[in-house]
Design a protein around this motif. Structure first.
Motif, PDB file in Angstrom:
ATOM      1  N   ALA A  14      13.179 -23.642  -4.599  1.00 11.02           N
ATOM      2  CA  ALA A  14      12.937 -22.894  -3.356  1.00 11.02           C
ATOM      3  C   ALA A  14      14.136 -22.018  -3.006  1.00 11.02           C
ATOM      4  O   ALA A  14      13.989 -20.860  -2.613  1.00 11.02           O
ATOM      5  CB  ALA A  14      12.641 -23.858  -2.225  1.00 11.02           C
ATOM      6  N   THR A  15      15.345 -22.550  -3.149  1.00  9.07           N
ATOM      7  CA  THR A  15      16.533 -21.757  -2.847  1.00  9.07           C
ATOM      8  C   THR A  15      16.713 -20.631  -3.851  1.00  9.07           C
ATOM      9  O   THR A  15      17.144 -19.530  -3.502  1.00  9.07           O
ATOM     10  CB  THR A  15      17.794 -22.623  -2.824  1.00  9.07           C
ATOM     11  N   ALA A  16      16.363 -20.900  -5.130  1.00 13.80           N
ATOM     12  CA  ALA A  16      16.465 -19.847  -6.146  1.00 13.80           C
ATOM     13  C   ALA A  16      15.477 -18.726  -5.837  1.00 13.80           C
ATOM     14  O   ALA A  16      15.799 -17.535  -5.956  1.00 13.80           O
ATOM     15  CB  ALA A  16      16.212 -20.426  -7.524  1.00 13.80           C
ATOM     16  N   ALA A  17      14.272 -19.074  -5.426  1.00 12.01           N
ATOM     17  CA  ALA A  17      13.263 -18.071  -5.091  1.00 12.01           C
ATOM     18  C   ALA A  17      13.674 -17.302  -3.841  1.00 12.01           C
ATOM     19  O   ALA A  17      13.499 -16.086  -3.749  1.00 12.01           O
ATOM     20  CB  ALA A  17      11.916 -18.744  -4.885  1.00 12.01           C
ATOM     21  N   PHE A  18      14.230 -17.991  -2.865  1.00 12.01           N
ATOM     22  CA  PHE A  18      14.662 -17.328  -1.642  1.00 12.01           C
ATOM     23  C   PHE A  18      15.829 -16.389  -1.918  1.00 12.01           C
ATOM     24  O   PHE A  18      15.946 -15.326  -1.328  1.00 12.01           O
ATOM     25  CB  PHE A  18      15.046 -18.373  -0.591  1.00 12.01           C
ATOM     26  N   ALA A  19      16.716 -16.769  -2.811  1.00 12.15           N
ATOM     27  CA  ALA A  19      17.875 -15.959  -3.142  1.00 12.15           C
ATOM     28  C   ALA A  19      17.465 -14.686  -3.860  1.00 12.15           C
ATOM     29  O   ALA A  19      18.163 -13.677  -3.794  1.00 12.15           O
ATOM     30  CB  ALA A  19      18.854 -16.752  -3.997  1.00 12.15           C
ATOM     31  N   GLN A  20      16.338 -14.669  -4.553  1.00 10.18           N
ATOM     32  CA  GLN A  20      15.904 -13.495  -5.290  1.00 10.18           C
ATOM     33  C   GLN A  20      15.170 -12.487  -4.423  1.00 10.18           C
ATOM     34  O   GLN A  20      15.044 -11.335  -4.793  1.00 10.18           O
ATOM     35  CB  GLN A  20      15.022 -13.922  -6.464  1.00 10.18           C
ATOM     36  N   THR A  21      14.693 -12.884  -3.303  1.00  8.77           N
ATOM     37  CA  THR A  21      14.004 -11.915  -2.449  1.00  8.77           C
ATOM     38  C   THR A  21      15.037 -10.983  -1.840  1.00  8.77           C
ATOM     39  O   THR A  21      16.151 -11.405  -1.495  1.00  8.77           O
ATOM     40  CB  THR A  21      13.226 -12.618  -1.316  1.00  8.77           C
ATOM     41  N   PRO A  22      14.686  -9.716  -1.712  1.00  7.20           N
ATOM     42  CA  PRO A  22      15.673  -8.759  -1.183  1.00  7.20           C
ATOM     43  C   PRO A  22      15.982  -9.054   0.277  1.00  7.20           C
ATOM     44  O   PRO A  22      15.103  -9.374   1.063  1.00  7.20           O
ATOM     45  CB  PRO A  22      14.990  -7.408  -1.334  1.00  7.20           C
ATOM     46  N   ALA A  23      17.239  -8.952   0.595  1.00  3.81           N
ATOM     47  CA  ALA A  23      17.679  -9.181   1.972  1.00  3.81           C
ATOM     48  C   ALA A  23      17.283  -7.983   2.823  1.00  3.81           C
ATOM     49  O   ALA A  23      17.206  -6.860   2.339  1.00  3.81           O
ATOM     50  CB  ALA A  23      19.189  -9.375   2.006  1.00  3.81           C
ATOM     51  N   PRO A  24      17.008  -8.236   4.046  1.00  4.18           N
ATOM     52  CA  PRO A  24      16.645  -7.108   4.924  1.00  4.18           C
ATOM     53  C   PRO A  24      17.854  -6.185   5.101  1.00  4.18           C
ATOM     54  O   PRO A  24      18.815  -6.527   5.791  1.00  4.18           O
ATOM     55  CB  PRO A  24      16.240  -7.777   6.235  1.00  4.18           C
ATOM     56  N   SER A  25      17.831  -4.999   4.458  1.00  4.64           N
ATOM     57  CA  SER A  25      18.980  -4.089   4.474  1.00  4.64           C
ATOM     58  C   SER A  25      18.819  -2.973   5.500  1.00  4.64           C
ATOM     59  O   SER A  25      19.686  -2.135   5.635  1.00  4.64           O
ATOM     60  CB  SER A  25      19.161  -3.478   3.089  1.00  4.64           C
ATOM     61  N   ALA A  26      17.736  -2.921   6.203  1.00  6.38           N
ATOM     62  CA  ALA A  26      17.519  -1.862   7.182  1.00  6.38           C
ATOM     63  C   ALA A  26      18.569  -1.864   8.294  1.00  6.38           C
ATOM     64  O   ALA A  26      19.118  -0.811   8.603  1.00  6.38           O
ATOM     65  CB  ALA A  26      16.121  -1.958   7.757  1.00  6.38           C
ATOM     66  N   PRO A  27      18.890  -2.995   8.897  1.00  2.00           N
ATOM     67  CA  PRO A  27      19.914  -2.955   9.954  1.00  2.00           C
ATOM     68  C   PRO A  27      21.280  -2.527   9.416  1.00  2.00           C
ATOM     69  O   PRO A  27      22.010  -1.800  10.083  1.00  2.00           O
ATOM     70  CB  PRO A  27      19.961  -4.380  10.479  1.00  2.00           C
ATOM     71  N   VAL A  28      21.606  -2.944   8.214  1.00  6.57           N
ATOM     72  CA  VAL A  28      22.896  -2.577   7.618  1.00  6.57           C
ATOM     73  C   VAL A  28      22.916  -1.081   7.328  1.00  6.57           C
ATOM     74  O   VAL A  28      23.902  -0.397   7.596  1.00  6.57           O
ATOM     75  CB  VAL A  28      23.153  -3.397   6.336  1.00  6.57           C
ATOM     76  N   ALA A  29      21.806  -0.573   6.787  1.00  3.99           N
ATOM     77  CA  ALA A  29      21.737   0.849   6.472  1.00  3.99           C
ATOM     78  C   ALA A  29      21.818   1.690   7.741  1.00  3.99           C
ATOM     79  O   ALA A  29      22.471   2.732   7.756  1.00  3.99           O
ATOM     80  CB  ALA A  29      20.442   1.149   5.721  1.00  3.99           C
ATOM     81  N   ALA A  31      23.332   0.859  10.514  1.00  2.00           N
ATOM     82  CA  ALA A  31      24.707   0.791  11.002  1.00  2.00           C
ATOM     83  C   ALA A  31      25.597   1.730  10.196  1.00  2.00           C
ATOM     84  O   ALA A  31      26.450   2.431  10.755  1.00  2.00           O
ATOM     85  CB  ALA A  31      25.225  -0.634  10.930  1.00  2.00           C
ATOM     86  N   GLU A  32      25.399   1.733   8.872  1.00  2.00           N
ATOM     87  CA  GLU A  32      26.182   2.625   8.023  1.00  2.00           C
ATOM     88  C   GLU A  32      25.871   4.087   8.331  1.00  2.00           C
ATOM     89  O   GLU A  32      26.771   4.938   8.355  1.00  2.00           O
ATOM     90  CB  GLU A  32      25.926   2.333   6.545  1.00  2.00           C
ATOM     91  N   ALA A  33      24.604   4.400   8.571  1.00  3.69           N
ATOM     92  CA  ALA A  33      24.216   5.767   8.908  1.00  3.69           C
ATOM     93  C   ALA A  33      24.865   6.205  10.221  1.00  3.69           C
ATOM     94  O   ALA A  33      25.361   7.333  10.337  1.00  3.69           O
ATOM     95  CB  ALA A  33      22.706   5.886   8.996  1.00  3.69           C
ATOM     96  N   LYS A  34      24.886   5.302  11.212  1.00  2.00           N
ATOM     97  CA  LYS A  34      25.528   5.618  12.487  1.00  2.00           C
ATOM     98  C   LYS A  34      27.016   5.876  12.297  1.00  2.00           C
ATOM     99  O   LYS A  34      27.588   6.798  12.869  1.00  2.00           O
ATOM    100  CB  LYS A  34      25.326   4.488  13.491  1.00  2.00           C
ATOM    101  N   GLN A  35      27.624   5.038  11.472  1.00  2.00           N
ATOM    102  CA  GLN A  35      29.049   5.189  11.220  1.00  2.00           C
ATOM    103  C   GLN A  35      29.319   6.504  10.488  1.00  2.00           C
ATOM    104  O   GLN A  35      30.268   7.214  10.815  1.00  2.00           O
ATOM    105  CB  GLN A  35      29.560   4.007  10.395  1.00  2.00           C
ATOM    106  N   ASP A  36      28.480   6.842   9.510  1.00  2.00           N
ATOM    107  CA  ASP A  36      28.638   8.099   8.785  1.00  2.00           C
ATOM    108  C   ASP A  36      28.472   9.290   9.725  1.00  2.00           C
ATOM    109  O   ASP A  36      29.215  10.275   9.643  1.00  2.00           O
ATOM    110  CB  ASP A  36      27.632   8.190   7.633  1.00  2.00           C
ATOM    111  N   LYS A  37      27.486   9.206  10.628  1.00  2.00           N
ATOM    112  CA  LYS A  37      27.285  10.288  11.599  1.00  2.00           C
ATOM    113  C   LYS A  37      28.514  10.459  12.476  1.00  2.00           C
ATOM    114  O   LYS A  37      28.939  11.571  12.769  1.00  2.00           O
ATOM    115  CB  LYS A  37      26.073  10.002  12.476  1.00  2.00           C
TER     116      LYS A  37
END
Length: 113
Positions: A14-29, A31-37
């Motif tokens: 279960a942990t191996a399967a959970f680790a392979q799913t992509p992490a939600p990167s929208a909030p990080v992206a 934040a990075e976009a705001k910082q770049d702006k």
């Protein structure tokens, strides 16, 4: 014991399967976009300030050059006027001297007659 081992194995999978799913990167992206702006805006402001400063310097330099050129033109004009006046006064002085000489000559000739 078999149940414990089975539970551990299931948890491992279960942990191996959970680790392979992509992490939600929208909030990080975002934040990075705001910082770049923000960085781009700061760079744009800095660039504008530099351009304004350069424009002011160029304007000051241009006005100084205009003033120098104007002063040179005025000096040239006044120098030409001075030369003209000097030439006129020389001509007048020569005419006066000639008139005096002619008057003296006529006076000298008048008593001799």
């Amino acid at each position: 014991m078999k149940k414990v081992i089975a539970t551990l194995i299931a948890a491992l999978f279960a942990t191996a399967a959970f680790a392979q799913t992509p992490a939600p990167s929208a909030p990080v992206a975002k934040a990075e976009a705001k910082q770049d702006k923000a960085v781009v805006k700061a760079d744009a402001k800095e660039t504008k300030a530099v351009i304004k400063a350069d424009a002011k310097e160029a304007t000051v330099a241009a006005s100084a050059k205009e003033e120098v050129a104007s002063a040179k033109a005025d000096a040239k004009k006044s120098k030409a006027k001075a030369h003209h006046k000097a030439a006129k006064s020389k001509i007048k002085a020569k005419a006066k001297a000639k008139a005096k000489a002619d008057a003296a000559k006529t006076e000298a000739e008048a008593p001799a007659k």
